[in-house]
Design a protein around this motif. Structure first.
Motif, PDB file in Angstrom:
ATOM      1  N   THR A 128     -60.884  32.138  11.402  1.00 48.05           N
ATOM      2  CA  THR A 128     -59.844  31.320  10.782  1.00 48.05           C
ATOM      3  C   THR A 128     -60.080  29.823  10.922  1.00 48.05           C
ATOM      4  O   THR A 128     -59.322  29.038  10.370  1.00 48.05           O
ATOM      5  CB  THR A 128     -58.468  31.642  11.409  1.00 48.05           C
ATOM      6  N   ASP A 129     -61.089  29.416  11.630  1.00 51.80           N
ATOM      7  CA  ASP A 129     -61.338  27.992  11.865  1.00 51.80           C
ATOM      8  C   ASP A 129     -62.841  27.742  11.793  1.00 51.80           C
ATOM      9  O   ASP A 129     -63.538  27.847  12.792  1.00 51.80           O
ATOM     10  CB  ASP A 129     -60.791  27.577  13.231  1.00 51.80           C
ATOM     11  N   CYS A 130     -63.334  27.430  10.596  1.00 50.95           N
ATOM     12  CA  CYS A 130     -64.775  27.291  10.397  1.00 50.95           C
ATOM     13  C   CYS A 130     -65.128  25.924   9.814  1.00 50.95           C
ATOM     14  O   CYS A 130     -64.332  25.300   9.118  1.00 50.95           O
ATOM     15  CB  CYS A 130     -65.283  28.363   9.431  1.00 50.95           C
ATOM     16  N   SER A 131     -66.333  25.502  10.093  1.00 47.44           N
ATOM     17  CA  SER A 131     -66.914  24.351   9.426  1.00 47.44           C
ATOM     18  C   SER A 131     -68.218  24.826   8.806  1.00 47.44           C
ATOM     19  O   SER A 131     -68.796  25.820   9.238  1.00 47.44           O
ATOM     20  CB  SER A 131     -67.154  23.198  10.399  1.00 47.44           C
ATOM     21  N   ALA A 132     -68.665  24.130   7.772  1.00 51.91           N
ATOM     22  CA  ALA A 132     -69.891  24.500   7.066  1.00 51.91           C
ATOM     23  C   ALA A 132     -70.959  23.456   7.350  1.00 51.91           C
ATOM     24  O   ALA A 132     -70.705  22.256   7.240  1.00 51.91           O
ATOM     25  CB  ALA A 132     -69.625  24.603   5.572  1.00 51.91           C
ATOM     26  N   LYS A 133     -72.142  23.927   7.710  1.00 51.71           N
ATOM     27  CA  LYS A 133     -73.280  23.048   7.989  1.00 51.71           C
ATOM     28  C   LYS A 133     -74.393  23.371   7.002  1.00 51.71           C
ATOM     29  O   LYS A 133     -74.869  24.507   6.947  1.00 51.71           O
ATOM     30  CB  LYS A 133     -73.805  23.284   9.410  1.00 51.71           C
ATOM     31  N   PRO A 134     -74.832  22.392   6.200  1.00 53.11           N
ATOM     32  CA  PRO A 134     -75.927  22.659   5.266  1.00 53.11           C
ATOM     33  C   PRO A 134     -77.198  23.039   6.033  1.00 53.11           C
ATOM     34  O   PRO A 134     -77.536  22.404   7.032  1.00 53.11           O
ATOM     35  CB  PRO A 134     -76.123  21.333   4.538  1.00 53.11           C
ATOM     36  N   VAL A 135     -77.878  24.081   5.590  1.00 53.00           N
ATOM     37  CA  VAL A 135     -79.118  24.501   6.241  1.00 53.00           C
ATOM     38  C   VAL A 135     -80.320  24.369   5.333  1.00 53.00           C
ATOM     39  O   VAL A 135     -81.447  24.243   5.804  1.00 53.00           O
ATOM     40  CB  VAL A 135     -79.044  25.940   6.803  1.00 53.00           C
ATOM     41  N   THR A 136     -80.115  24.427   4.054  1.00 50.10           N
ATOM     42  CA  THR A 136     -81.216  24.273   3.109  1.00 50.10           C
ATOM     43  C   THR A 136     -80.650  23.810   1.775  1.00 50.10           C
ATOM     44  O   THR A 136     -79.467  23.994   1.494  1.00 50.10           O
ATOM     45  CB  THR A 136     -82.018  25.588   2.951  1.00 50.10           C
ATOM     46  N   GLY A 137     -81.495  23.226   0.983  1.00 59.15           N
ATOM     47  CA  GLY A 137     -81.090  22.747  -0.330  1.00 59.15           C
ATOM     48  C   GLY A 137     -80.563  21.332  -0.282  1.00 59.15           C
ATOM     49  O   GLY A 137     -80.044  20.885   0.734  1.00 59.15           O
ATOM     50  N   THR A 138     -80.732  20.653  -1.405  1.00 59.55           N
ATOM     51  CA  THR A 138     -80.281  19.272  -1.492  1.00 59.55           C
ATOM     52  C   THR A 138     -79.441  19.004  -2.729  1.00 59.55           C
ATOM     53  O   THR A 138     -78.794  17.968  -2.817  1.00 59.55           O
ATOM     54  CB  THR A 138     -81.482  18.301  -1.505  1.00 59.55           C
ATOM     55  N   GLU A 139     -79.456  19.920  -3.675  1.00 54.99           N
ATOM     56  CA  GLU A 139     -78.707  19.742  -4.918  1.00 54.99           C
ATOM     57  C   GLU A 139     -77.733  20.896  -5.088  1.00 54.99           C
ATOM     58  O   GLU A 139     -78.094  22.050  -4.903  1.00 54.99           O
ATOM     59  CB  GLU A 139     -79.666  19.719  -6.110  1.00 54.99           C
ATOM     60  N   PRO A 140     -76.495  20.619  -5.477  1.00 56.49           N
ATOM     61  CA  PRO A 140     -75.540  21.705  -5.707  1.00 56.49           C
ATOM     62  C   PRO A 140     -75.956  22.550  -6.916  1.00 56.49           C
ATOM     63  O   PRO A 140     -76.508  22.034  -7.891  1.00 56.49           O
ATOM     64  CB  PRO A 140     -74.218  20.997  -5.956  1.00 56.49           C
ATOM     65  N   SER A 141     -75.671  23.838  -6.842  1.00 58.40           N
ATOM     66  CA  SER A 141     -75.911  24.731  -7.969  1.00 58.40           C
ATOM     67  C   SER A 141     -74.853  24.475  -9.036  1.00 58.40           C
ATOM     68  O   SER A 141     -73.849  23.786  -8.782  1.00 58.40           O
ATOM     69  CB  SER A 141     -75.833  26.182  -7.505  1.00 58.40           C
ATOM     70  N   ALA A 142     -75.031  25.063 -10.194  1.00 60.41           N
ATOM     71  CA  ALA A 142     -74.036  24.934 -11.262  1.00 60.41           C
ATOM     72  C   ALA A 142     -72.690  25.497 -10.798  1.00 60.41           C
ATOM     73  O   ALA A 142     -71.636  24.926 -11.084  1.00 60.41           O
ATOM     74  CB  ALA A 142     -74.521  25.646 -12.524  1.00 60.41           C
ATOM     75  N   GLN A 143     -72.711  26.611 -10.069  1.00 61.80           N
ATOM     76  CA  GLN A 143     -71.474  27.210  -9.565  1.00 61.80           C
ATOM     77  C   GLN A 143     -70.792  26.275  -8.572  1.00 61.80           C
ATOM     78  O   GLN A 143     -69.573  26.113  -8.601  1.00 61.80           O
ATOM     79  CB  GLN A 143     -71.762  28.552  -8.906  1.00 61.80           C
ATOM     80  N   GLN A 144     -71.566  25.659  -7.692  1.00 62.48           N
ATOM     81  CA  GLN A 144     -71.002  24.730  -6.721  1.00 62.48           C
ATOM     82  C   GLN A 144     -70.387  23.526  -7.423  1.00 62.48           C
ATOM     83  O   GLN A 144     -69.292  23.092  -7.073  1.00 62.48           O
ATOM     84  CB  GLN A 144     -72.067  24.290  -5.723  1.00 62.48           C
ATOM     85  N   GLU A 145     -71.080  22.984  -8.412  1.00 62.99           N
ATOM     86  CA  GLU A 145     -70.542  21.847  -9.161  1.00 62.99           C
ATOM     87  C   GLU A 145     -69.259  22.224  -9.887  1.00 62.99           C
ATOM     88  O   GLU A 145     -68.290  21.466  -9.903  1.00 62.99           O
ATOM     89  CB  GLU A 145     -71.574  21.326 -10.154  1.00 62.99           C
ATOM     90  N   ALA A 146     -69.230  23.426 -10.479  1.00 62.17           N
ATOM     91  CA  ALA A 146     -68.032  23.891 -11.179  1.00 62.17           C
ATOM     92  C   ALA A 146     -66.861  24.046 -10.215  1.00 62.17           C
ATOM     93  O   ALA A 146     -65.719  23.735 -10.557  1.00 62.17           O
ATOM     94  CB  ALA A 146     -68.314  25.214 -11.894  1.00 62.17           C
ATOM     95  N   ALA A 147     -67.132  24.520  -9.011  1.00 60.40           N
ATOM     96  CA  ALA A 147     -66.070  24.697  -8.015  1.00 60.40           C
ATOM     97  C   ALA A 147     -65.480  23.361  -7.585  1.00 60.40           C
ATOM     98  O   ALA A 147     -64.256  23.214  -7.504  1.00 60.40           O
ATOM     99  CB  ALA A 147     -66.606  25.452  -6.804  1.00 60.40           C
TER     100      ALA A 147
END
Length: 162
Positions: free
Chosen positions: A80-99
């Motif tokens: 119930t208490d999370c943070s997100a840490k990028p591990v790979t990739g540098t550009e958002p996907s189309a789905q990420q941009e849409a979100a």
């Protein structure tokens, strides 16, 4: 700063009565469904699109955290208490941009990813009662199609929009 902004987003959701890339368009998690129960420090971003996250979640036992490599593993643990840490990739996907676009600037990609890893808390389990909450809900529905509480959030957004 991210922690403050995340807390603000969560607070707005809770006050209104209401925690990718997320999941692939097919609703399957992007990486293997294994849990890394050790806490990672210094997760570094590298590579190219799409951005993939690891999830550092509180266990409810003081400051103890667990790190998960997939949403499914965090969902199974009902975090119930999370943070997100990028591990790979540098550009958002189309789905990420849409979100992020659907969230109408109400949440960053990292905030959507962290909230997607959470389960059993707002906004997944509560009514949508404000434009900010509606934006967050729309962003999460776009970003996280495989979430176990997606149907509840979708219904809450439908009710809000009338």
């Amino acid at each position: 700063m991210l922690s403050s902004r995340r807390a603000l987003v969560t607070m707005l959701v809770v006050v209104g009565a209401l925690g990718l890339a997320g999941c692939t368009p097919s609703g399957e998690p992007e990486a293997a469904d294994s849990a890394d129960t050790g806490s990672r420090t210094g997760v570094a971003a590298s590579g190219s699109a799409p951005i993939v996250f690891a999830f550092v979640c509180g266990t409810g036992d003081g400051d103890v955290t667990e790190t998960y490599s997939t949403y499914a593993a965090a969902w199974e643990a009902e975090r119930t208490d999370c943070s997100a840490k990028p591990v790979t990739g540098t550009e958002p996907s189309a789905q990420q941009e849409a979100a992020v676009s659907a969230a109408d600037e109400g949440a960053t990609l990292q905030e959507l990813a962290a909230t997607c890893a959470e389960r059993g808390v707002a906004p997944w389990t509560a009514p949508v009662s404000s434009p900010a909450e509606a934006g967050l809900a729309a962003g999460l529905l776009e970003y996280c199609p495989g979430h176990p509480e997606r149907d509840r959030l979708q219904e809450a957004l439908r009710v809000y929009r009338g």
